[in-house]
Design a protein around this motif. Sequence first.
Motif, PDB file in Angstrom:
ATOM      1  N   ARG A 426     -37.924 -27.260 -54.948  1.00  0.00           N
ATOM      2  CA  ARG A 426     -38.724 -26.957 -56.037  1.00  0.00           C
ATOM      3  C   ARG A 426     -38.665 -25.319 -56.541  1.00  0.00           C
ATOM      4  O   ARG A 426     -39.256 -24.958 -57.676  1.00  0.00           O
ATOM      5  N   LYS A 427     -38.114 -24.417 -55.534  1.00  0.00           N
ATOM      6  CA  LYS A 427     -37.805 -23.044 -56.086  1.00  0.00           C
ATOM      7  C   LYS A 427     -36.418 -22.937 -55.727  1.00  0.00           C
ATOM      8  O   LYS A 427     -35.595 -23.749 -55.125  1.00  0.00           O
ATOM      9  N   PRO A 428     -35.817 -21.912 -56.451  1.00  0.00           N
ATOM     10  CA  PRO A 428     -34.366 -21.500 -56.099  1.00  0.00           C
ATOM     11  C   PRO A 428     -34.053 -21.437 -54.858  1.00  0.00           C
ATOM     12  O   PRO A 428     -34.548 -20.803 -54.054  1.00  0.00           O
ATOM     13  N   LEU A 447     -33.517 -32.360 -56.956  1.00  0.00           N
ATOM     14  CA  LEU A 447     -34.310 -33.077 -57.566  1.00  0.00           C
ATOM     15  C   LEU A 447     -35.067 -32.426 -58.602  1.00  0.00           C
ATOM     16  O   LEU A 447     -35.908 -32.990 -59.460  1.00  0.00           O
ATOM     17  N   PHE A 448     -35.421 -31.141 -58.574  1.00  0.00           N
ATOM     18  CA  PHE A 448     -36.292 -30.553 -59.490  1.00  0.00           C
ATOM     19  C   PHE A 448     -35.811 -29.583 -60.496  1.00  0.00           C
ATOM     20  O   PHE A 448     -36.534 -28.829 -61.165  1.00  0.00           O
ATOM     21  N   GLY A 449     -34.611 -29.625 -60.648  1.00  0.00           N
ATOM     22  CA  GLY A 449     -33.859 -28.817 -61.676  1.00  0.00           C
ATOM     23  C   GLY A 449     -33.758 -27.304 -61.581  1.00  0.00           C
ATOM     24  O   GLY A 449     -33.414 -26.576 -62.349  1.00  0.00           O
ATOM     25  N   GLN A 450     -34.350 -26.793 -60.349  1.00  0.00           N
ATOM     26  CA  GLN A 450     -34.339 -25.373 -60.043  1.00  0.00           C
ATOM     27  C   GLN A 450     -32.861 -24.797 -59.638  1.00  0.00           C
ATOM     28  O   GLN A 450     -32.191 -25.627 -59.439  1.00  0.00           O
ATOM     29  N   PRO A 451     -32.545 -23.630 -60.069  1.00  0.00           N
ATOM     30  CA  PRO A 451     -31.172 -23.129 -59.541  1.00  0.00           C
ATOM     31  C   PRO A 451     -30.834 -23.315 -57.993  1.00  0.00           C
ATOM     32  O   PRO A 451     -31.665 -23.097 -57.318  1.00  0.00           O
ATOM     33  N   LEU A 452     -29.879 -23.818 -58.055  1.00  0.00           N
ATOM     34  CA  LEU A 452     -29.412 -24.216 -56.626  1.00  0.00           C
ATOM     35  C   LEU A 452     -27.918 -24.049 -56.425  1.00  0.00           C
ATOM     36  O   LEU A 452     -27.018 -24.422 -57.506  1.00  0.00           O
ATOM     37  N   VAL A 453     -27.429 -23.426 -55.262  1.00  0.00           N
ATOM     38  CA  VAL A 453     -26.241 -23.135 -54.810  1.00  0.00           C
ATOM     39  C   VAL A 453     -25.916 -23.725 -53.522  1.00  0.00           C
ATOM     40  O   VAL A 453     -26.935 -23.529 -52.558  1.00  0.00           O
TER      41      VAL A 453
END
Length: 490
Positions: A426-428, A447-453
Amino acid sequence: MVRGARQPQQPRSRLAPRLTGTVEKPPRKRKSRTEFALKEIMSSGGAEDDIPQGERKTVTDFCYLLDKSKQLFNGLRDLPQYGQKQWQSYFGRTFDVYTKLWKFQQQHRQVLDNRYGLKRWQIGEIASKIGQLYYHYYLRTSETSYLNEAFSFYSAIRQRSYYSQVNKEDRPELVVKKLRYYARFIVVCLLLNKMDVVKDLVKELSDEIEDYTHRFNTEDQVEWNLVLQEVAAFIEADPVMVLNDDNTIVITSNRLAETGAPLLEQGMIVGQLSLADALIIGNCNNQVKFSELTVDMFRMLQALEREPMNLASQMNKPGMQESADKPTRRENPHKYLLYKPTFSQLYTFLAASFKELPANSVLLIYLSATGVFPTGRSDSEGPYDFGGVLTNSNRDIINGDAIHKRNQSHKEMHCLHPGDLYPFTRKPLFIIVDSSNSVAYKNFTNLFGQPLVCLLSPTAYPKALQVRCLYGRWHFTATPQPEVLSADIV
């Protein structure tokens, strides 16, 4: 740092210092030092009536400060290990009392020597507690400047030989305090990459342990020898050393130097997101470590820090308002160091970090753990069907046998599956999985479209990760290029 139960095949010495935000629980005292103040005065010779009122008050005030400082110091162990704000006021009060105590014994040393019988090892114990305070404050804040302050007090103890007379006392518990001081000093020097000092301290500690076990018929000789073995293995494994042109050894650091920030690559944008919090988790079997710091945790925590800066003055109380003439200290990302945490411990700290993560900030999770593979085929291919990484399970084991014999078709309850991390997207989020089963996180879903690496490698050490600080912001690149599920983090 949080520690789970010890593994049977790799017992951790209970004598080594714990790398946590808490302190060791001392034996419970029956009476306070203040109650014995006048008794201590009488022991120096002469009748109580012959002692000037001013000197008697000096001793009583010293005993009160000493007793109060110990109460506050012991209370640190009751503070929550997670959360970044609840403990600050308590640390401030503790530093206040130790500041007064340290200055008081300096100003009234002659009276305390004559009337109280103050010994040098007692001064050393006060200095050691102040060093521990600075060290624990570093663990709480990730501010490397406080490592320098801890080093200053520990180094002063050694240079001024505060513990030199301890071996003449027929009290093994005092010698143990001296040995613990050496172990704590070694940890601070390792974190500061002062390897020359570390080697000298290890030699001195070895001599002290030999003398201690020879003089006293102790049962903890094996555990102290384990401390020596751990630090020797740690020194051999890290840090990386290179040779200068004149063949002198140079100790390299993974920390970011003030003048060493690399330039922006083409297309990188400054100020999108900043790294605010990090969980560094170590749960690999048979790994080189000292106390509760494994080599990979050591490398990663340094990769997330700037080189230490000296504070303007000693005994500056952390958390207090600073004057304008003191140098501005740039903050490092806050870190939790979790050594062999249970699943519940890991989730508690993860939830606390998630809750306190500021806006426009990133949470980094570094997982270095033994892989957990699926026990059988599954009809589905969900986030709980490919295994994951192991969390501490020793609390469910007695004498090597599991308390509950689980069906082989059941999933490992102590495994951190990829699906367990989905709520925190829910958060980067920036995830590094260093495990034999890192492939389980390959199809990690945003799932939530937040920045993710997500960086996956069975052999990835922090050397493969470049953490960049530009204009007060942290940025990430990796070699080789990680699997980027969302390229918003640069």
